[in-house]
Scaffold this motif. Structure first.
Motif, PDB file in Angstrom:
ATOM      1  N   TYR A  97      64.919 -24.163 -13.629  1.00  0.00           N
ATOM      2  CA  TYR A  97      64.803 -24.951 -13.588  1.00  0.00           C
ATOM      3  C   TYR A  97      64.162 -25.299 -14.918  1.00  0.00           C
ATOM      4  N   LYS A  98      64.856 -26.439 -15.681  1.00  0.00           N
ATOM      5  CA  LYS A  98      64.567 -26.866 -17.030  1.00  0.00           C
ATOM      6  C   LYS A  98      63.839 -27.888 -17.249  1.00  0.00           C
ATOM      7  N   LYS A  99      62.857 -28.684 -17.798  1.00  0.00           N
ATOM      8  CA  LYS A  99      62.281 -29.632 -17.912  1.00  0.00           C
ATOM      9  C   LYS A  99      62.823 -31.072 -16.544  1.00  0.00           C
ATOM     10  N   GLU A 100      62.780 -30.106 -15.621  1.00  0.00           N
ATOM     11  CA  GLU A 100      62.817 -30.497 -13.793  1.00  0.00           C
ATOM     12  C   GLU A 100      61.217 -31.251 -13.455  1.00  0.00           C
ATOM     13  N   ALA A 101      61.157 -32.254 -12.153  1.00  0.00           N
ATOM     14  CA  ALA A 101      59.878 -32.781 -11.739  1.00  0.00           C
ATOM     15  C   ALA A 101      59.678 -31.816 -10.944  1.00  0.00           C
ATOM     16  N   LEU A 102      58.552 -31.694 -10.816  1.00  0.00           N
ATOM     17  CA  LEU A 102      58.467 -30.407  -9.757  1.00  0.00           C
ATOM     18  C   LEU A 102      57.247 -31.513  -8.896  1.00  0.00           C
ATOM     19  N   LEU A 103      57.508 -31.955  -7.528  1.00  0.00           N
ATOM     20  CA  LEU A 103      56.784 -32.159  -6.541  1.00  0.00           C
ATOM     21  C   LEU A 103      55.683 -31.595  -6.690  1.00  0.00           C
ATOM     22  N   VAL A 104      53.750 -32.084  -6.461  1.00  0.00           N
ATOM     23  CA  VAL A 104      53.342 -31.321  -5.931  1.00  0.00           C
ATOM     24  C   VAL A 104      52.705 -32.161  -5.518  1.00  0.00           C
ATOM     25  N   LYS A 105      51.895 -31.566  -4.464  1.00  0.00           N
ATOM     26  CA  LYS A 105      50.822 -32.594  -3.692  1.00  0.00           C
ATOM     27  C   LYS A 105      49.576 -32.389  -4.133  1.00  0.00           C
ATOM     28  N   LYS A 116      58.106 -26.957 -18.879  1.00  0.00           N
ATOM     29  CA  LYS A 116      58.814 -26.753 -19.587  1.00  0.00           C
ATOM     30  C   LYS A 116      60.318 -25.703 -19.435  1.00  0.00           C
ATOM     31  N   SER A 117      59.617 -25.048 -18.370  1.00  0.00           N
ATOM     32  CA  SER A 117      60.721 -23.599 -17.948  1.00  0.00           C
ATOM     33  C   SER A 117      60.534 -22.594 -17.088  1.00  0.00           C
ATOM     34  N   LEU A 118      61.147 -22.395 -15.825  1.00  0.00           N
ATOM     35  CA  LEU A 118      60.818 -21.727 -14.917  1.00  0.00           C
ATOM     36  C   LEU A 118      62.856 -21.428 -14.346  1.00  0.00           C
ATOM     37  N   ARG A 119      62.047 -20.371 -13.666  1.00  0.00           N
ATOM     38  CA  ARG A 119      63.533 -19.448 -12.932  1.00  0.00           C
ATOM     39  C   ARG A 119      63.455 -18.247 -12.099  1.00  0.00           C
ATOM     40  N   ILE A 120      64.327 -18.840 -10.427  1.00  0.00           N
ATOM     41  CA  ILE A 120      63.810 -18.011 -10.072  1.00  0.00           C
ATOM     42  C   ILE A 120      64.897 -17.672  -9.704  1.00  0.00           C
ATOM     43  N   SER A 121      64.728 -15.771  -8.981  1.00  0.00           N
ATOM     44  CA  SER A 121      65.912 -15.432  -8.752  1.00  0.00           C
ATOM     45  C   SER A 121      65.753 -14.291  -7.547  1.00  0.00           C
ATOM     46  N   MET A 122      66.900 -14.644  -5.634  1.00  0.00           N
ATOM     47  CA  MET A 122      66.674 -14.085  -4.786  1.00  0.00           C
ATOM     48  C   MET A 122      66.900 -12.311  -5.262  1.00  0.00           C
ATOM     49  N   LEU A 123      66.626 -11.369  -5.095  1.00  0.00           N
ATOM     50  CA  LEU A 123      66.783 -10.128  -5.048  1.00  0.00           C
ATOM     51  C   LEU A 123      67.391  -9.351  -3.458  1.00  0.00           C
ATOM     52  N   GLU A 124      68.250  -8.113  -3.360  1.00  0.00           N
ATOM     53  CA  GLU A 124      67.976  -7.268  -2.535  1.00  0.00           C
ATOM     54  C   GLU A 124      67.544  -6.610  -2.683  1.00  0.00           C
ATOM     55  N   TYR A 125      66.401  -5.388  -2.038  1.00  0.00           N
ATOM     56  CA  TYR A 125      66.302  -4.147  -2.365  1.00  0.00           C
ATOM     57  C   TYR A 125      66.114  -3.526  -0.932  1.00  0.00           C
ATOM     58  N   GLN A 126      66.422  -2.434  -0.415  1.00  0.00           N
ATOM     59  CA  GLN A 126      66.260  -1.957   0.327  1.00  0.00           C
ATOM     60  C   GLN A 126      66.355  -2.701   1.612  1.00  0.00           C
ATOM     61  N   HIS A 127      67.574  -3.325   2.013  1.00  0.00           N
ATOM     62  CA  HIS A 127      67.522  -4.286   3.605  1.00  0.00           C
ATOM     63  C   HIS A 127      66.180  -5.000   3.164  1.00  0.00           C
ATOM     64  N   THR A 128      65.942  -5.597   2.054  1.00  0.00           N
ATOM     65  CA  THR A 128      64.836  -6.438   2.342  1.00  0.00           C
ATOM     66  C   THR A 128      64.586  -7.673   1.411  1.00  0.00           C
TER      67      THR A 128
END
Length: 422
Positions: A97-105, A116-128
């Motif tokens: 997410y770069k220079k995108e709007a975040l909806l904040v309550k 400014k910059s945000l990255r989210i990753s989804m990982l798998e480790y030991q079936h979790t």
């Protein structure tokens, strides 16, 4: 390979089918996995909202953990564990997410804040499943206690069922083709002379119908062969008696000229009956139990004795150790006929026998044949009707050679006729 062409065709079709099915299921598995990952990655919106609100309000970690717990998330705090997960975990999907709007309550109102910059990753480790959030404010590893990684068991189960079905179908096809192997073996035995072999089967399918029709044909052929053999033997037996009586009665004539004439006639008839008997023996040869290995020079010596010719009329160029696998009496007769034929039609009354390239050759000087060889191997055919012959010599030779899996060939070169046992 040609003997098993049907089997190889079925096997090839099975392999192609298995590869095609495997490829389809592999692609379907990848698509299904991608859809599963995309569906569970939708939780990133919840995480972004919780993390964005935490960043905006600069709330405590305890509050962040509480908000995450509502959605079955847990913040991973153990640094050693975090390091292991990040190093060994498999990244399933990432989103920046770069220079995108975040909806904040904030105070029940929605406002827009720039990040400014945000990255989210989804990982798998030991079936979790873990979510790893990277931002200028810090990095967080979040454990999802509710989501489970993709499991291909349903697809694998379907794939195995199809493989089993294809394997069973292949085995059933082989079972149906099995009678063809037996039929081929029985036909080979029948061709080798086992006239009592039976093709009968209880199968009611198409192959069974063909096999039973072949059995009916075998019975008809056996019946015809038996009738033919019985007829020829009876005819020859009945002919020998009057010929013998006629020969004896000839000696009672007063005129020597008539005695010589009738003696010649009955002699030719007796010779014709003898050739018919030999032809009947050759054509009814049912097996090779009388075939043995003999020295070729012994066969030629026997043929020369049968032909009753002088040694000056024949030249033999054969290695003494040369051996062939034949029926001695029949093969000797074939050689004798070729010697008679060569001397009879040669200009110098001489014939040469050589063995080269595993072929027995009879060479004699004379005019080239007026007709193709196929004309002369037919019964009762000859160029000169005045010759003392019935026109059965080459026909008998050809029949004997066929019973030995050979053929008679002819070539003419530099005034020499060359007949070859190929």
């Amino acid at each position: 390979m040609r003997k098993n062409a049907v089997l190889f065709t079925v096997l090839f079709a099975l392999v192609v089918t298995l590869l095609s099915v495997s490829a389809v299921f592999w692609e379907f598995n990848k698509l299904n996995k991608k859809q599963h990952i995309d569906s569970i990655f939708t939780k990133d919106a919840v995480l972004i909202q919780i993390y964005g609100e935490h960043t905006q309000k600069e709330s405590s970690d305890i509050m962040l953990e509480a908000n995450l717990a509502v959605y079955k998330f847990r913040l991973e705090k153990d640094e050693d564990e975090r390091k292991i997960i990040l190093e060994k975990g498999t990244v399933l999907k990432q989103k920046a997410y770069k220079k995108e709007a975040l909806l904040v309550k904030r105070q029940d109102l929605l406002s827009l804040e720039k990040v400014k910059s945000l990255r989210i990753s989804m990982l798998e480790y030991q079936h979790t499943i873990f979510f790893y959030i990277q931002s200028p404010q810090g990095n967080s590893l979040i454990h999802d206690e509710e989501l489970r990684p993709y499991k291909p068991w349903n697809i694998l189960y379907s794939y195995m069922i199809i493989i089993v079905i294809l394997s069973i179908a292949f085995m059933l096809i082989l079972q149906k083709l099995k009678p063809l192997t037996r039929l081929r073996r029985d036909i080979a035995k029948y061709g080798d002379g086992d006239m009592n072999i039976s093709f009968q089967t209880d199968a009611k399918d198409e192959i069974g119908l063909i096999v039973n029709e072949l059995e009916n044909t075998r019975l008809k052929i056996n019946s015809l062969l038996e009738s033919r053999t019985l007829f020829l033997r009876n005819v020859m037996h009945e002919l020998k008696t009057p010929i013998a009586k006629g020969t004896i009665a000839t000696q009672m004539l007063d005129s020597q000229k008539q005695i010589d004439r009738f003696t010649s006639i009955f002699g030719r008839l007796e010779s014709l009956v003898g050739e018919f008997a030999l032809i009947e023996e050759v054509t009814s040869l049912s097996d090779k139990k009388d075939f043995k290995e003999y020295r070729l020079v012994d066969i030629i010596d026997g043929a020369i004795d049968m032909a009753m010719i002088d040694n000056e009329q024949i030249s033999v160029g054969i290695v003494y150790s040369t051996k062939i696998f034949v029926n001695y009496r029949l093969y000797t007769t074939a050689v004798k006929n070729m010697i008679d034929n060569g001397i009879k039609y040669s200009t110098d009354k001489h014939i040469t026998i050589v063995f080269k390239n595993d072929e027995l050759c009879f060479e004699s000087r004379g005019e080239c044949l007026k007709h193709p060889l196929t004309y002369y191997i037919e019964p009762f055919t000859k160029d000169n009707p005045s010759k003392n012959s019935f026109g059965l010599g080459l026909y008998l030779v050809d029949s004997i050679l066929k019973s030995h899996d050979k053929v008679l060939a002819h070539e003419y070169e530099d005034g020499v006729n060359r007949f070859i046992f190929v």
